[in-house]
Write an enzyme that holds these catalytic residues in place. Structure first.
Site, PDB file in Angstrom:
ATOM      1  N   ASP A 176      -4.406 -83.033 105.332  1.00  0.00           N
ATOM      2  CA  ASP A 176      -4.337 -83.829 104.106  1.00  0.00           C
ATOM      3  C   ASP A 176      -4.868 -85.234 104.401  1.00  0.00           C
ATOM      4  O   ASP A 176      -4.115 -86.207 104.443  1.00  0.00           O
ATOM      5  CB  ASP A 176      -2.885 -83.879 103.619  1.00  0.00           C
ATOM      6  CG  ASP A 176      -2.775 -84.308 102.167  1.00  0.00           C
ATOM      7  OD1 ASP A 176      -3.807 -84.369 101.489  1.00  0.00           O
ATOM      8  OD2 ASP A 176      -1.654 -84.583 101.709  1.00  0.00           O
TER       9      ASP A 176
ATOM     10  N   GLU B 114     -11.694 -83.409  94.301  1.00  0.00           N
ATOM     11  CA  GLU B 114     -10.920 -83.602  93.069  1.00  0.00           C
ATOM     12  C   GLU B 114     -11.770 -84.102  91.900  1.00  0.00           C
ATOM     13  O   GLU B 114     -12.613 -84.980  92.048  1.00  0.00           O
ATOM     14  CB  GLU B 114      -9.782 -84.590  93.327  1.00  0.00           C
ATOM     15  CG  GLU B 114      -8.787 -84.646  92.205  1.00  0.00           C
ATOM     16  CD  GLU B 114      -7.375 -84.907  92.696  1.00  0.00           C
ATOM     17  OE1 GLU B 114      -6.502 -85.157  91.856  1.00  0.00           O
ATOM     18  OE2 GLU B 114      -7.125 -84.839  93.920  1.00  0.00           O
TER      19      GLU B 114
ATOM     20  N   LYS C  89     -10.523 -79.438  92.634  1.00  0.00           N
ATOM     21  CA  LYS C  89      -9.112 -79.817  92.481  1.00  0.00           C
ATOM     22  C   LYS C  89      -8.885 -80.389  91.081  1.00  0.00           C
ATOM     23  O   LYS C  89      -9.520 -81.365  90.678  1.00  0.00           O
ATOM     24  CB  LYS C  89      -8.783 -80.860  93.546  1.00  0.00           C
ATOM     25  CG  LYS C  89      -7.406 -80.789  94.111  1.00  0.00           C
ATOM     26  CD  LYS C  89      -7.321 -81.706  95.310  1.00  0.00           C
ATOM     27  CE  LYS C  89      -5.917 -81.825  95.821  1.00  0.00           C
ATOM     28  NZ  LYS C  89      -5.815 -82.842  96.863  1.00  0.00           N
TER      29      LYS C  89
ATOM     30  N   THR D   7      -3.622 -78.830  91.309  1.00  0.00           N
ATOM     31  CA  THR D   7      -2.774 -79.793  92.014  1.00  0.00           C
ATOM     32  C   THR D   7      -1.744 -80.424  91.082  1.00  0.00           C
ATOM     33  O   THR D   7      -1.678 -80.080  89.901  1.00  0.00           O
ATOM     34  CB  THR D   7      -3.653 -80.869  92.678  1.00  0.00           C
ATOM     35  OG1 THR D   7      -2.847 -81.681  93.528  1.00  0.00           O
ATOM     36  CG2 THR D   7      -4.378 -81.729  91.655  1.00  0.00           C
TER      37      THR D   7
ATOM     38  N   PHE E 249       4.047 -79.811  94.954  1.00  0.00           N
ATOM     39  CA  PHE E 249       4.314 -81.052  95.685  1.00  0.00           C
ATOM     40  C   PHE E 249       5.783 -81.127  96.117  1.00  0.00           C
ATOM     41  O   PHE E 249       6.642 -81.559  95.352  1.00  0.00           O
ATOM     42  CB  PHE E 249       3.947 -82.260  94.820  1.00  0.00           C
ATOM     43  CG  PHE E 249       2.482 -82.598  94.840  1.00  0.00           C
ATOM     44  CD1 PHE E 249       1.511 -81.613  94.896  1.00  0.00           C
ATOM     45  CD2 PHE E 249       2.066 -83.924  94.807  1.00  0.00           C
ATOM     46  CE1 PHE E 249       0.159 -81.928  94.917  1.00  0.00           C
ATOM     47  CE2 PHE E 249       0.713 -84.257  94.822  1.00  0.00           C
ATOM     48  CZ  PHE E 249      -0.240 -83.253  94.870  1.00  0.00           C
TER      49      PHE E 249
END
Length: 396
Positions: free
Chosen positions: A83, A162, A198, A222, A244
């Site tokens: 990440d 993203e 994303k 996400t 998350f």
């Protein structure tokens, strides 16, 4: 002769008088007592030093260690994803995949070692008739693709790129942006099968993913916080979802004032529930736990399809030799899953999100935060564009 014998006997009796006899008896007793006491103390010392219970504890501790690092053990049962957008850290930890987002891009762009990549993106964005905000958007897209391409030179699997978070409630605009990014990757010689687009897990974002997946563009949904978000993503046949874990914990700690053990954390339970549901009902969407606050959360999700982990926690796991047991397993998912199969419609999705204060608040907060980081990134790029144009004029 008889007189002499009698005198000898009397002398012998005098030597062994009752008092002297008693003394000798006492001394012999004290000697025997001292012997027994020394025996007792030695046995006590021996019992203290031996302690069979503590030996067992040491044996357990020894058996809970492995010659292999915790990170390598985890890699044997879960696909580990870095990440970060930092190339050096990705090289260090050798993950299978890597994820980026506006926050990570912003952090990377503040480092001087990435100036050359930013210049490449600026040169690309200023070509043609693009000006102002349009040029900045083009530069940001190109920068995302440059970062992704460089990461793919290091990792053997996917890279996630993203879409602008400000498009989270616009299906059409999200689809258009995703196609633009995939074309840029194609022009850079990168196969779209290695890219995950994303997208935020809003209803509009999930519908965009449904369209893109049909076109062969793989999607990573996400900012996912609820069970119903996850099912809607699976129904749209998204390649991957990112629940998350840490942000769920943040909300519950703030709202309840409680501290949670990693095994009892709501975020850990949420991911486990989604994983077991997907495996039981044969959804092909991968579950990738994200946003971890501690290594305990990661250990308690060992066996999950994928886990995207920050460099700090990857380092902690690499330095540990604690044994890791598999917690999530497709073989046991059917028994563990208590949820019947659900069809999530737009009405049900919106209602369940309305009923879940944590998911609603965290989704909105996440979109706002990523949007803020994009604005900050745009300002950095605008400043660098001005500097670039000034240097060009001087050279002329």
């Amino acid at each position: 002769k008889r007189t002499a014998q009698i005198i000898g006997r009397l002398l012998t009796q005098d030597q062994l008088s009752p008092q002297k006899y008693k003394r000798s008896k006492v001394s012999s007793k004290s000697k025997s007592k001292s012997k027994t006491s020394t025996k007792k103390t030695t046995t006590k010392k021996a019992s203290k030093t031996s302690k069979p219970k503590s030996t067992k504890k040491r044996e357990i501790k020894a058996s809970s260690k492995s010659s292999t690092s915790a990170c390598d053990q985890l890699k044997s049962m879960t696909t580990v994803v870095a990440d970060t957008g930092d190339f050096n850290l990705i090289k260090q930890f050798k993950p299978t995949d890597a994820t980026t987002n506006p926050s990570l891009m912003l952090a990377a762009c503040k480092k001087p070692e990435y100036d050359n990549l930013i210049k490449q993106a600026i040169t690309f964005g200023l070509k043609g008739k693009s000006k102002g905000k349009e040029a900045i958007a083009k530069i940001l897209d190109k920068l995302s693709v440059i970062f992704g391409t460089k990461i793919l030179e290091i990792v053997p699997g996917y890279v996630s790129t993203e879409v602008d978070a400000r498009l989270s409630f616009d299906t059409e605009a999200t689809v258009k942006k995703a196609r633009t990014l995939i074309k840029m990757y194609k022009d850079s010689g990168v196969d779209k099968k290695r890219i995950l687009i994303k997208i935020a897990s809003t209803w509009e974002g999930i519908q965009a993913a449904r369209i893109l997946q049909k076109e062969g563009i793989l999607c990573n949904l996400t900012l996912l916080f609820s069970f119903y978000q996850a099912i809607a993503c699976a129904q749209a046949k998204a390649t991957l979802i990112s629940p998350f874990v840490g942000r769920i914990l943040d909300w519950y700690k703030k709202s309840t004032g409680k501290d949670y053990k990693p095994s009892e954390e709501p975020g850990v339970h949420s991911v486990a529930r989604i994983y077991n549901y997907f495996k039981k009902h044969e959804h092909k969407t991968y579950v990738m736990g994200a946003s971890f606050r501690n290594s305990g959360e990661i250990v308690n999700l060992a066996g999950c399809d994928r886990l995207t982990i920050s460099p700090g926690l990857l380092e902690e796991l690499s330095n540990s030799t604690a044994k890791i047991a598999r917690k999530l397993d497709p073989k046991t998912s059917s028994k563990k899953c208590k949820d019947a199969k659900v069809k999530v419609t737009e009405k049900l999705f919106r209602w369940e999100m309305n009923e879940d204060a944590m998911a609603t608040e965290k989704l909105a907060e996440g979109i706002r935060k990523f949007s803020e980081d994009i604005v900050s990134l745009e300002k950095i790029i605008e400043q660098k564009v001005k500097t670039h144009l000034k240097s060009k004029k001087k050279s002329k």
